[in-house]
Design an enzyme around this catalytic site. Structure first.
Site, PDB file in Angstrom:
ATOM      1  N   LYS A  22      28.010  16.896  -4.359  1.00 40.43           N
ATOM      2  CA  LYS A  22      28.695  16.291  -5.541  1.00 40.43           C
ATOM      3  C   LYS A  22      29.781  15.250  -4.987  1.00 40.43           C
ATOM      4  CE  LYS A  22      31.715  18.617  -7.582  1.00 40.43           C
ATOM      5  NZ  LYS A  22      33.294  18.217  -8.068  1.00 40.43           N
ATOM      6  N   ASN A  23      30.689  15.795  -4.135  1.00 35.63           N
ATOM      7  CA  ASN A  23      31.893  14.988  -3.835  1.00 35.63           C
ATOM      8  C   ASN A  23      31.594  13.824  -3.086  1.00 35.63           C
ATOM      9  OD1 ASN A  23      33.355  16.382  -5.594  1.00 35.63           O
ATOM     10  ND2 ASN A  23      34.369  17.874  -3.947  1.00 35.63           N
ATOM     11  N   ARG A  93      38.239  14.103 -13.097  1.00 33.80           N
ATOM     12  CA  ARG A  93      39.259  13.090 -12.566  1.00 33.80           C
ATOM     13  C   ARG A  93      38.604  12.077 -11.389  1.00 33.80           C
ATOM     14  NH1 ARG A  93      44.257  14.145 -11.787  1.00 33.80           N
ATOM     15  NH2 ARG A  93      44.121  13.438  -9.728  1.00 33.80           N
ATOM     16  N   CYS A 117      44.946  19.105 -14.486  1.00 31.24           N
ATOM     17  CA  CYS A 117      43.752  19.761 -15.022  1.00 31.24           C
ATOM     18  C   CYS A 117      44.144  21.341 -14.472  1.00 31.24           C
ATOM     19  CB  CYS A 117      42.695  19.384 -14.230  1.00 31.24           C
ATOM     20  SG  CYS A 117      42.754  19.444 -12.404  1.00 31.24           S
ATOM     21  N   ARG A 122      47.757  17.274  -9.674  1.00 37.52           N
ATOM     22  CA  ARG A 122      47.014  16.026  -9.315  1.00 37.52           C
ATOM     23  C   ARG A 122      47.327  14.744  -9.404  1.00 37.52           C
ATOM     24  NH1 ARG A 122      40.764  18.083  -9.653  1.00 37.52           N
ATOM     25  NH2 ARG A 122      40.463  16.704  -7.743  1.00 37.52           N
ATOM     26  N   ASP A 307      38.130  24.099  -1.663  1.00 37.84           N
ATOM     27  CA  ASP A 307      37.219  24.400  -2.729  1.00 37.84           C
ATOM     28  C   ASP A 307      36.073  25.805  -2.463  1.00 37.84           C
ATOM     29  OD1 ASP A 307      37.787  22.135  -4.010  1.00 37.84           O
ATOM     30  OD2 ASP A 307      36.270  20.869  -3.026  1.00 37.84           O
ATOM     31  N   ILE A 329      46.730  23.368  -0.796  1.00 36.54           N
ATOM     32  CA  ILE A 329      46.396  21.950  -1.043  1.00 36.54           C
ATOM     33  C   ILE A 329      46.873  21.858  -2.920  1.00 36.54           C
ATOM     34  CG2 ILE A 329      44.478  20.257  -1.609  1.00 36.54           C
ATOM     35  CD1 ILE A 329      44.805  21.008   1.311  1.00 36.54           C
ATOM     36  N   ARG A 399      28.890  21.936 -13.856  1.00 38.24           N
ATOM     37  CA  ARG A 399      29.475  20.456 -13.353  1.00 38.24           C
ATOM     38  C   ARG A 399      29.281  20.331 -11.995  1.00 38.24           C
ATOM     39  NH1 ARG A 399      35.618  19.470 -14.729  1.00 38.24           N
ATOM     40  NH2 ARG A 399      35.224  17.679 -13.583  1.00 38.24           N
TER      41      ARG A 399
HETATM   42  N1  EPU Z   1      47.483  13.891  -4.078  1.00 41.67           N
HETATM   43  C1  EPU Z   1      48.604  13.450  -4.317  1.00 41.67           C
HETATM   44  N2  EPU Z   1      48.727  12.065  -4.842  1.00 41.67           N
HETATM   45  C2  EPU Z   1      47.533  11.471  -4.959  1.00 41.67           C
HETATM   46  C3  EPU Z   1      46.350  12.090  -4.436  1.00 41.67           C
HETATM   47  C4  EPU Z   1      46.213  13.409  -3.986  1.00 41.67           C
HETATM   48  O1  EPU Z   1      49.983  14.060  -4.242  1.00 41.67           O
HETATM   49  O2  EPU Z   1      47.508  10.202  -5.132  1.00 41.67           O
HETATM   50  C5  EPU Z   1      47.472  15.334  -3.631  1.00 41.67           C
HETATM   51  C6  EPU Z   1      46.555  16.127  -4.905  1.00 41.67           C
HETATM   52  O3  EPU Z   1      47.519  16.500  -5.871  1.00 41.67           O
HETATM   53  C7  EPU Z   1      46.153  17.718  -3.995  1.00 41.67           C
HETATM   54  C8  EPU Z   1      45.955  16.875  -2.643  1.00 41.67           C
HETATM   55  O4  EPU Z   1      46.709  15.700  -2.659  1.00 41.67           O
HETATM   56  O5  EPU Z   1      47.418  18.441  -3.982  1.00 41.67           O
HETATM   57  C9  EPU Z   1      44.699  16.627  -2.090  1.00 41.67           C
HETATM   58  O6  EPU Z   1      43.978  15.734  -3.031  1.00 41.67           O
HETATM   59  P1  EPU Z   1      42.851  15.048  -2.668  1.00 41.67           P
HETATM   60  O7  EPU Z   1      43.310  13.417  -3.112  1.00 41.67           O
HETATM   61  O8  EPU Z   1      42.312  15.233  -1.177  1.00 41.67           O
HETATM   62  O9  EPU Z   1      41.813  15.238  -3.580  1.00 41.67           O
HETATM   63  P2  EPU Z   1      40.815  14.718  -4.617  1.00 41.67           P
HETATM   64  O10 EPU Z   1      40.206  13.530  -3.728  1.00 41.67           O
HETATM   65  O11 EPU Z   1      41.390  14.533  -5.861  1.00 41.67           O
HETATM   66  C10 EPU Z   1      38.629  15.932  -3.790  1.00 41.67           C
HETATM   67  C11 EPU Z   1      37.649  16.899  -4.485  1.00 41.67           C
HETATM   68  C12 EPU Z   1      38.025  18.065  -5.027  1.00 41.67           C
HETATM   69  C13 EPU Z   1      38.684  18.885  -3.814  1.00 41.67           C
HETATM   70  C14 EPU Z   1      39.901  18.035  -3.001  1.00 41.67           C
HETATM   71  C15 EPU Z   1      40.637  18.671  -1.962  1.00 41.67           C
HETATM   72  C16 EPU Z   1      36.226  14.863  -5.152  1.00 41.67           C
HETATM   73  C17 EPU Z   1      35.602  14.356  -6.338  1.00 41.67           C
HETATM   74  N3  EPU Z   1      37.073  15.945  -5.469  1.00 41.67           N
HETATM   75  O12 EPU Z   1      39.648  15.614  -4.792  1.00 41.67           O
HETATM   76  O13 EPU Z   1      36.988  18.807  -5.433  1.00 41.67           O
HETATM   77  O14 EPU Z   1      39.415  20.092  -4.184  1.00 41.67           O
HETATM   78  O15 EPU Z   1      39.393  16.947  -2.865  1.00 41.67           O
HETATM   79  O16 EPU Z   1      39.844  18.933  -1.180  1.00 41.67           O
HETATM   80  O17 EPU Z   1      35.690  14.848  -3.869  1.00 41.67           O
HETATM   81  C18 EPU Z   1      35.750  20.487  -6.607  1.00 41.67           C
HETATM   82  O18 EPU Z   1      34.734  19.874  -6.047  1.00 41.67           O
HETATM   83  O19 EPU Z   1      35.808  21.609  -7.039  1.00 41.67           O
HETATM   84  C19 EPU Z   1      37.145  19.659  -6.416  1.00 41.67           C
HETATM   85  C20 EPU Z   1      38.159  19.915  -7.255  1.00 41.67           C
END
Ligand code: EPU
Length: 420
Positions: A22-23, A93, A117, A122, A307, A329, A399
């Protein structure tokens, strides 16, 4: 709202097929906007987050056609600039991932702020800083991000991420692909899904090096062309089934899974008393002896993934001794804790640490799913709980897990999906 009725006590055995991640699918669907032709993705999972992303792409005139065998053709030849509305980005998101491709293609973009969320606040500051470093002007007004390129379009630059955010790395990659000159992304996320996005961008004609390391270099190109890419399989789906086999004392072959994509998970499962090794077709997972309590800390890849934290905690509820689970995280990804305790687990929370004292048995109860991974941890616990468990609000599961209940039933579980 559908719910699952699960009668615990059956071993998970046989084999299960893992689908595309998915990701990996979500950013790659967004990347179709960068090209002016067709992007064909195969092994796209049938999960509702993908449907939401496709609905969002429709807003921009991208025509998505699903073929047989989980093939998805995205035709961006008639794409138009439009805003990414609140209702869609709020539901998922990953909608924020359209910001960079829209900006690169049309020179401006208007995308709703995603908001917090169930698993944490986030923020998206790192996405916005990355775009700023590539010459975009970004402001936030009435809950919307308005971004536009300055005169001359996006230009290569130096993006330094203060933490290796997956989404911000993907935003930087997509913006840099069509920027003028070279972009250096430092402290980039090393996750397999980021590398898989790079493979798709490269198949479209992008020039990128260094994926899988903390320093990625992108040489901007003028335009991208038609491409085809087979998605990487879902390591979190694989890890979830590995834990299903482990928690029930089962024996499972996980088809299509790759041990190397699981980072530290394999070694941690081994320390907990689970045998896991690569097979010709994927991974074998067996647990015949007792489970041992093991401490884990969630970390960026290749550390233990957040995750899989909830699923691992479910496993630890019936392990010998105590284990400590530290979440680094997200600040509040523990919504599953009170629900696991309803099933008879003994988990105490203190800040971002959970102390899990293993119990001899879990007992069926009514529990509520709150997010994707929390929901699946309840299903895993229910597989070994004595009696019947009802998991409410399972739309969260749909999802990100394709046919979870059906696949578990094929491996011996006693699960019934009840509509309404
Ligand atoms: N963060 C910030 N600022 C930003 C972006 C991220 O502070 O601009 C923080 C986030 O709040 C979090 C950490 O950095 O505390 C990591 O966030 P990251 O950006 O790596 O996560 P993401 O890209 O929003 C993806 C996955 C999530 C997974 C996270 C961490 C996708 C679509 N989603 O989210 O997947 O938990 O990486 O590995 O790739 C899930 O599949 O259940 C899921 C939530």
């Amino acid at each position: 709202m559908d719910r699952l009725l699960i009668r615990g006590g059956r071993r998970i055995e046989g084999s299960v097929q893992i689908r595309g991640a998915k990701n990996a699918a979500l950013p790659q669907i967004a990347a179709a906007l960068l090209g002016s032709g067709r992007l064909e993705l195969t092994n796209v999972p049938e999960v509702t987050d993908v449907d939401t992303m496709l609905a969002l792409m429709q807003e921009f005139g991208v025509v998505a056609t699903r073929g047989t065998g989980r093939t998805l053709v995205l035709d961006a030849s008639g794409a138009r600039s439009a805003q990414a509305p609140y209702d869609m980005v709020r539901r998922m998101r990953a909608g924020i991932l359209v910001l960079a491709p829209l900006l690169a293609r049309f020179g401006s973009a208007r995308v709703s702020m995603p908001g917090g969320c169930a698993i944490g606040a986030r923020p998206i500051d790192l996405h916005l800083k990355a775009l700023d470093a590539l010459g975009a002007e970004v402001n936030i007004e009435s809950g919307y991000i308005n971004a536009r390129v300055k005169e001359g379009g996006l230009r290569g630059g130096r993006v330094v991420l203060s933490s290796p955010s997956i989404g911000a790395t993907e935003t930087a990659l997509m913006a840099a692909t069509l920027a003028r000159g070279e972009t250096e992304i430092l402290n980039a996320a090393r996750d397999p899904e980021v590398s898989d996005l790079v493979l798709t961008l490269a198949a479209m004609g992008a020039r990128i090096a260094g994926e899988g390391t903390h320093r990625i270099l992108v040489q901007g190109v003028e335009a991208l062309h038609n491409a085809r890419h087979d998605l990487i399989t879902d390591r979190i789906e694989a890890g979830t089934y590995a834990i299903a086999a482990a928690i029930t004392g089962g024996h499972l072959e996980i088809l299509g899974a790759h041990l190397e994509h699981l980072g530290s998970v394999g070694a941690i499962l081994e320390s907990a008393g689970v045998q896991i090794w690569p097979s010709d077709r994927g991974l074998m997972v067996v647990r015949s002896g007792p489970l041992q309590g093991i401490d884990i800390t969630t970390e960026p890849y290749p550390g233990f993934p957040t995750d899989l934290q909830a699923q691992f905690m479910a496993l630890m509820t019936i392990a010998l001794g105590a284990s400590v689970v530290r979440e680094t995280i997200y600040e509040s990804r523990f919504m599953h804790v009170p629900e696991l305790n309803r099933l008879g687990a003994n988990i105490a929370l203190q800040g971002s640490t959970a102390l899990v004292r293993g119990v001899e048995k879990l007992h069926g109860a009514e529990v509520m799913a709150t997010d994707l991974r929390a929901s699946v941890s309840l299903v895993l616990a229910a597989l070994v709980a004595e009696g019947e468990t009802t998991v409410h609000r399972i739309y969260h599961l749909d999802r990100g897990y394709e046919a979870l209940d059906r696949k578990l039933v094929q491996c011996g579980a006693d699960i019934q999906r009840v509509a309404g």
